[in-house]
Every structure is written in C-alpha cells, then in structure tokens.
Design a protein around this motif. Structure first.
Motif, PDB file in Angstrom:
ATOM      1  N   LEU A   1     -18.069   1.325 -23.838  1.00 39.34           N
ATOM      2  CA  LEU A   1     -16.679   0.971 -24.109  1.00 39.34           C
ATOM      3  C   LEU A   1     -16.216  -0.061 -23.085  1.00 39.34           C
ATOM      4  CD1 LEU A   1     -14.284   1.804 -25.947  1.00 39.34           C
ATOM      5  CD2 LEU A   1     -13.594   3.352 -24.115  1.00 39.34           C
TER       6      LEU A   1
ATOM      7  N   TYR B   1     -16.632   5.731 -31.713  1.00 39.87           N
ATOM      8  CA  TYR B   1     -15.326   5.303 -31.221  1.00 39.87           C
ATOM      9  C   TYR B   1     -14.895   6.352 -30.208  1.00 39.87           C
ATOM     10  CZ  TYR B   1     -14.891   2.004 -35.063  1.00 39.87           C
ATOM     11  OH  TYR B   1     -15.076   0.958 -35.920  1.00 39.87           O
TER      12      TYR B   1
ATOM     13  N   ASP C   1     -11.456   7.844 -28.406  1.00 38.80           N
ATOM     14  CA  ASP C   1      -9.991   7.757 -28.434  1.00 38.80           C
ATOM     15  C   ASP C   1      -9.411   7.820 -27.016  1.00 38.80           C
ATOM     16  OD1 ASP C   1      -9.865  10.445 -27.662  1.00 38.80           O
ATOM     17  OD2 ASP C   1      -9.325  11.161 -29.663  1.00 38.80           O
ATOM     18  N   SER C   2      -8.094   7.693 -26.919  1.00 40.29           N
ATOM     19  CA  SER C   2      -7.435   7.642 -25.611  1.00 40.29           C
ATOM     20  C   SER C   2      -7.554   8.943 -24.828  1.00 40.29           C
ATOM     21  CB  SER C   2      -5.958   7.269 -25.776  1.00 40.29           C
ATOM     22  OG  SER C   2      -5.323   8.221 -26.601  1.00 40.29           O
ATOM     23  N   ASP C   3      -7.880  10.042 -25.513  1.00 40.98           N
ATOM     24  CA  ASP C   3      -8.073  11.325 -24.845  1.00 40.98           C
ATOM     25  C   ASP C   3      -9.533  11.574 -24.473  1.00 40.98           C
ATOM     26  OD1 ASP C   3      -5.350  11.983 -25.093  1.00 40.98           O
ATOM     27  OD2 ASP C   3      -5.685  12.753 -27.127  1.00 40.98           O
ATOM     28  N   GLY C   4     -10.386  10.596 -24.744  1.00 41.15           N
ATOM     29  CA  GLY C   4     -11.808  10.734 -24.433  1.00 41.15           C
ATOM     30  C   GLY C   4     -12.625  11.381 -25.537  1.00 41.15           C
TER      31      GLY C   4
ATOM     32  N   ARG D   1     -14.824  11.649 -28.841  1.00 42.21           N
ATOM     33  CA  ARG D   1     -15.801  10.765 -29.492  1.00 42.21           C
ATOM     34  C   ARG D   1     -15.819  11.025 -30.996  1.00 42.21           C
ATOM     35  NH1 ARG D   1     -19.563   8.651 -25.729  1.00 42.21           N
ATOM     36  NH2 ARG D   1     -19.268   9.605 -23.703  1.00 42.21           N
TER      37      ARG D   1
ATOM     38  N   GLU E   1     -15.033  -1.958 -28.403  1.00 43.95           N
ATOM     39  CA  GLU E   1     -14.196  -0.804 -28.716  1.00 43.95           C
ATOM     40  C   GLU E   1     -15.042   0.377 -29.181  1.00 43.95           C
ATOM     41  OE1 GLU E   1     -11.171  -2.090 -31.459  1.00 43.95           O
ATOM     42  OE2 GLU E   1     -10.384  -3.561 -30.046  1.00 43.95           O
TER      43      GLU E   1
END
Length: 101
Positions: free
Chosen positions: A42, A61, A63-66, A68, A93
C-alpha cells in the motif's frame, strides 16, 4: 536469460521477433518473493509489473481501519501489478502479497 514462461505468455497475443525479444529481455529480471512477502505494498509508487512463474498471490484492498478485502488471486502464468496506479503515477491503493511459494 531467456525467460521462457514470459515469452510463451506474450506469444499468445503476438509474434515477437527474436531480436525484439532480446532487447525486451534486458529490462526483465528474476525476483523471488517469499510467502507473506509483498510484491506491491500500500502506497508504493514503483510501477513494477511482475509475472508469476511459480506460486500464488492475493490482491487486497486495505481500508482505513486496516481491514483487508481480497479483490482477486493471481496464479502462475499471470501478470501482477497495481496497473491503474502505475499508469496514473499514483501511490498503490492495493497490496499484492505472496501466499504460496
């Protein structure tokens, strides 16, 4: 090096004259990726493109909370890269990680 698997992959789409393949192969190198090691992480901006000769990779991918989220898997005989980001010269990304060696 001749990179026969890669040459066979591209020959499905077009005949590449030997002299052009020789020129192209000067840009190719072998890289061994161990299980759980990332080919693309990332945020990477390297624009690398890989070809899976042996093993299996997952594309995720994060996300903002980690968390997957698996987008897809890449098996032997496929190209791997953060294509969109590489073409747009943006940070990756996605993460591409070896899950089988």
């Amino acid at each position: 090096m001749t990179f026969p698997e890669l040459q066979q992959f591209f020959s499905q789409y077009s005949d590449i004259p030997p002299e052009e393949w020789t020129d192209f192969s000067t840009f190719v190198r072998t890289q061994f990726i161990s299980r759980d090691e990332s080919f693309i992480s990332l945020g990477d901006t390297n624009g690398h493109i890989g070809f899976v000769v042996k093993g299996l990779f997952r594309v995720c991918y994060i996300d903002s909370d980690g968390g997957r989220f698996i987008r897809n898997f890449c098996a032997e005989g496929t190209l791997i890269s953060a294509y969109t980001e590489a073409l747009q010269e943006k940070p990756a990304e996605i993460e591409i990680q070896a899950i089988e060696h």
